[in-house]
Design a protein around this motif. Structure first.
Motif, mmCIF file in Angstrom:
data_model
loop_
_atom_site.group_PDB
_atom_site.id
_atom_site.type_symbol
_atom_site.label_atom_id
_atom_site.label_comp_id
_atom_site.label_asym_id
_atom_site.label_seq_id
_atom_site.Cartn_x
_atom_site.Cartn_y
_atom_site.Cartn_z
ATOM 1 N N GLN A 221 0.707 -1.322 0.219
ATOM 2 C CA GLN A 221 -0.357 -0.311 0.163
ATOM 3 C C GLN A 221 1.071 1.185 -0.327
ATOM 4 O O GLN A 221 0.435 2.437 -0.783
ATOM 5 C CB GLN A 221 -1.000 0.082 0.927
ATOM 6 N N ILE A 222 1.582 1.106 0.589
ATOM 7 C CA ILE A 222 2.776 2.730 1.107
ATOM 8 C C ILE A 222 3.766 2.635 -0.519
ATOM 9 O O ILE A 222 3.641 3.985 -1.116
ATOM 10 C CB ILE A 222 3.666 2.684 1.684
ATOM 11 N N LYS A 223 4.300 1.498 -1.052
ATOM 12 C CA LYS A 223 4.600 2.014 -2.507
ATOM 13 C C LYS A 223 3.619 2.210 -3.558
ATOM 14 O O LYS A 223 3.643 2.717 -4.392
ATOM 15 C CB LYS A 223 4.761 0.480 -2.913
ATOM 16 N N GLU A 224 2.039 1.521 -3.515
ATOM 17 C CA GLU A 224 1.406 2.072 -3.998
ATOM 18 C C GLU A 224 0.869 3.540 -4.477
ATOM 19 O O GLU A 224 0.738 4.381 -4.700
ATOM 20 C CB GLU A 224 0.247 1.601 -3.969
ATOM 21 N N HIS A 225 0.829 4.233 -2.848
ATOM 22 C CA HIS A 225 0.740 5.729 -2.050
ATOM 23 C C HIS A 225 1.492 5.910 -3.138
ATOM 24 O O HIS A 225 1.598 7.251 -3.996
ATOM 25 C CB HIS A 225 0.622 5.788 -0.954
ATOM 26 N N GLU A 226 3.042 5.985 -3.091
ATOM 27 C CA GLU A 226 4.366 6.713 -3.614
ATOM 28 C C GLU A 226 4.222 6.636 -5.079
ATOM 29 O O GLU A 226 4.300 7.792 -5.497
ATOM 30 C CB GLU A 226 5.820 5.775 -3.344
ATOM 31 N N GLU A 227 3.781 5.157 -5.745
ATOM 32 C CA GLU A 227 3.676 5.320 -6.793
ATOM 33 C C GLU A 227 2.422 6.375 -7.448
ATOM 34 O O GLU A 227 2.308 7.440 -8.263
ATOM 35 C CB GLU A 227 3.575 4.189 -7.213
ATOM 36 N N GLU A 228 1.291 6.309 -7.008
ATOM 37 C CA GLU A 228 0.107 6.771 -7.524
ATOM 38 C C GLU A 228 0.277 9.099 -6.435
ATOM 39 O O GLU A 228 0.731 9.654 -7.855
ATOM 40 C CB GLU A 228 -0.778 7.067 -6.372
ATOM 41 N N GLU A 229 1.545 8.422 -5.393
ATOM 42 C CA GLU A 229 2.191 10.973 -5.470
ATOM 43 C C GLU A 229 3.196 10.152 -6.762
ATOM 44 O O GLU A 229 3.342 11.704 -7.189
ATOM 45 C CB GLU A 229 2.565 10.680 -4.072
ATOM 46 N N GLU A 230 4.241 9.791 -6.596
ATOM 47 C CA GLU A 230 4.807 10.462 -8.525
ATOM 48 C C GLU A 230 4.371 10.567 -9.029
ATOM 49 O O GLU A 230 4.410 10.832 -10.670
ATOM 50 C CB GLU A 230 5.735 9.120 -8.169
ATOM 51 N N ARG A 231 2.540 9.057 -9.781
ATOM 52 C CA ARG A 231 1.497 10.148 -10.998
ATOM 53 C C ARG A 231 1.687 10.883 -10.473
ATOM 54 O O ARG A 231 1.596 11.870 -11.836
ATOM 55 C CB ARG A 231 1.075 8.814 -10.938
ATOM 56 N N ARG A 232 1.051 11.578 -10.015
ATOM 57 C CA ARG A 232 0.089 12.798 -9.385
ATOM 58 C C ARG A 232 1.209 13.806 -9.809
ATOM 59 O O ARG A 232 1.367 15.049 -10.420
ATOM 60 C CB ARG A 232 -0.336 12.836 -8.597
#
Length: 552
Positions: A221-232
């Motif tokens: 989940q942390i990785k997904e959040h980081e990826e989502e933040e990176e995409r954003r």
């Protein structure tokens, strides 16, 4: 006849009556005042007098219907009032129909009111009972939900373990007291203990795997959040880059338009200057032509004057010669006159006068002709000069009009360019305002999201603190209750109470909702290492140490 005589009396007294009776009657009639019914200027001798009794009888006969109607109305009103009074009196009688009906209605009304009051009391009691049932259901649901939480389940597991341990020790003690010499029972007990120990190990291993899976899920989940933040962030950078690119393209386009507009202005100015230069050249050529024409006119006038001077000189010379000839002729004639006769003198004088008249006539015609030619030349010159002046004035007016038209067109062009620039600046300002508003809106939304997240964390921490307090109160009551019977097997309960969220062995991490990790993490996430409860070494390393020469 007496009655008719009384009705037809117009004036005076009736015959056969005494004067005293008439006076008495008049005095009685004077007591009754009547309004003046007769109009003015009426002869009283022509008025018919009717007695008062007769007049009253006539009036009563005419008003009889009105009086009868009034009497009937008064009678009906009296009957109606009597009927109302009778009803008011009768309705209080108990042995009358109306009174019995009224009493029954009153009794029915009282019964209905009592029934309604009982129903209201029953409704209130029912509402109180249902409210109590709802409270019981809510309390039961809260208790059931509280019992279904992980910490309470673990606490109940510890409670069950403590009771099982207590029961096991009691059974062991009982079995030891009963069958101390039963080896088989001891082996079976040992096997059951080993089996229970293995089950505990399996449960611990399962809990470890669950914790590892939960930690992996958290990491994922942390990785997904980081990826989502990176995409954003990349998306925002892409949007910002696109906005910068659009702005640069817009600026380039505006610069091109400005350069093009400058080129158009320069081209218009160049064409205007070329037109002005052409006009100046044309003016110079026309001025040169005008000067040449003026020079020709001046030369012509000078030549004309020269010719006139030469003509005058020739005329003067001719006149001088003629004068000399005349003098010679006169001298000759005077000599002849002296010599000839009078007849001959007359003939000569006549011929001389005719010749002189002919010569003067020719001179006068020549002078008139020269004068007419000079006048025609002057008129032609004046007309030519006037035409030239008119043409010059028209040319100046046309040049002025053309210059004003060019200046007006240039002014309109400048105003049009200013309007275009103003519209472009307005559009740019709108775009900038939209960008600023969008940035402010994004910033405000981010701030609101952050505030909402902080508020959620605060509420979550408050709720967890409240749940922790409730759990601690419940655990303290249970531990106190269990410690009354025995104080030996409450360690699982104390451990379950002090364990905290996470199942670790370190201190409680207050900033993250009271979790207890196995170690203190460097960040605020609270990720912990898996806890493995090893049963100890399975191999004996003493032989190997002795073989290798180790003495410790």
């Amino acid at each position: 006849e007496g009655t008719s005589s009384e009705m037809l009396v117009r004036f005076g007294r009736r015959s056969g009556q005494a004067k005293e009776n008439t006076e008495i009657k008049n005095s009685e009639e004077d007591q009754v005042l009547y309004p003046p019914l007769l109009p003015s200027k009426v002869d009283l001798r022509q008025v018919t007098i009717i007695p008062h009794n007769e007049w009253k009888r006539i009036r009563d006969s005419l008003d009889s219907l009105t009086r009868e109607a009034a009497c009937l109305r008064a009678e009906r009103k009296a009957k109606k009032e009597m009927h109302f009074r009778s009803q008011e009196v009768v309705k209080h009688w108990t042995n009358a129909y109306a009174g019995m009906k009224e009493q029954k209605l009153e009794a029915k009304k009282k019964r209905d009111e009592e029934i309604e009051a009982e129903r209201q009391n029953l409704d209130v009691e029912e509402a109180i009972y249902k409210q109590g049932e709802r409270k019981k259901a809510i309390e039961y649901a809260k208790q059931y939900q509280f019992y279904q939480t992980e910490r309470v389940k673990k606490f109940h597991s510890g409670l069950l373990l403590s009771r099982v341990m207590k029961e096991r020790d009691a059974q062991i003690e009982s079995q030891k007291n009963k069958i101390k010499s039963d080896k088989k029972w001891e082996e079976q007990l040992k096997l059951s203990i080993e089996k229970a120990f293995k089950e505990e190990q399996e449960k611990a291993e399962k809990r470890r795997r669950d914790r590892v899976a939960l930690a992996n899920d958290h990491l994922k989940q942390i990785k997904e959040h980081e990826e989502e933040e990176e995409r954003r962030r990349k998306h925002e950078e892409k949007d910002a880059e696109e906005i910068r690119r659009q702005n640069s393209l817009h600026e380039i386009e505006m610069r091109k338009k400005l350069e093009k507009r400058k080129e158009e202005i320069n081209e218009s100015r160049r064409l205007f200057f070329e037109h002005v230069n052409d006009k100046n050249i044309i003016k110079a050529v026309e001025r040169q032509q005008q000067e040449e024409e003026d020079e020709k006119i001046r030369k012509f006038i000078k030549a004309k004057k020269r010719l006139m001077q030469i003509g005058k000189e020739k005329e003067a010379e001719t006149h001088r010669l003629m004068e000399e000839r005349r003098e010679r002729i006169n001298n000759f004639l005077s000599e002849l006159m002296k010599k000839k006769l009078d007849n001959e003198d007359l003939i000569i004088a006549r011929d001389t006068a005719e010749a002189e008249a002919e010569r003067e006539k020719r001179e006068r015609e020549k002078y008139e002709k020269n004068k007419a030619e000079l006048k025609a030349i002057e008129e032609y010159r004046a007309v030519v000069m006037k035409n030239k002046e008119e043409e010059e004035r028209q040319r100046k007016l046309e040049a002025k009009k053309q210059l004003l038209a060019i200046m007006k067109a240039d002014q309109i062009f400048q105003e049009h360019e200013k309007e275009k620039k103003r519209k472009a600046d307005k559009e740019h300002q709108k775009v900038r305002d939209a960008h600023i508003q969008q940035m402010a809106r994004n910033k405000f939304n981010a701030k609101q999201e952050k505030q909402a997240e902080l508020e959620y964390c605060r509420l979550t921490e408050a709720l967890m603190a409240e749940k922790e307090k409730e759990f601690q109160d419940y655990a303290r009551e249970v531990i106190e209750l269990e410690s009354e019977s025995t104080n030996k097997y409450i360690y699982p309960l104390v451990k379950a109470v002090q364990e905290g969220h996470g199942g670790g062995h370190g201190p409680v991490f207050v900033d993250r909702g009271g979790i207890r990790p196995s170690y203190q993490a460097n960040d605020v996430i609270g990720v912990q290492l898996p806890f493995c409860n090893s049963p100890g070494p399975k191999y004996n390393f003493q032989k190997s140490k002795g073989r290798l020469g180790f003495t410790w």
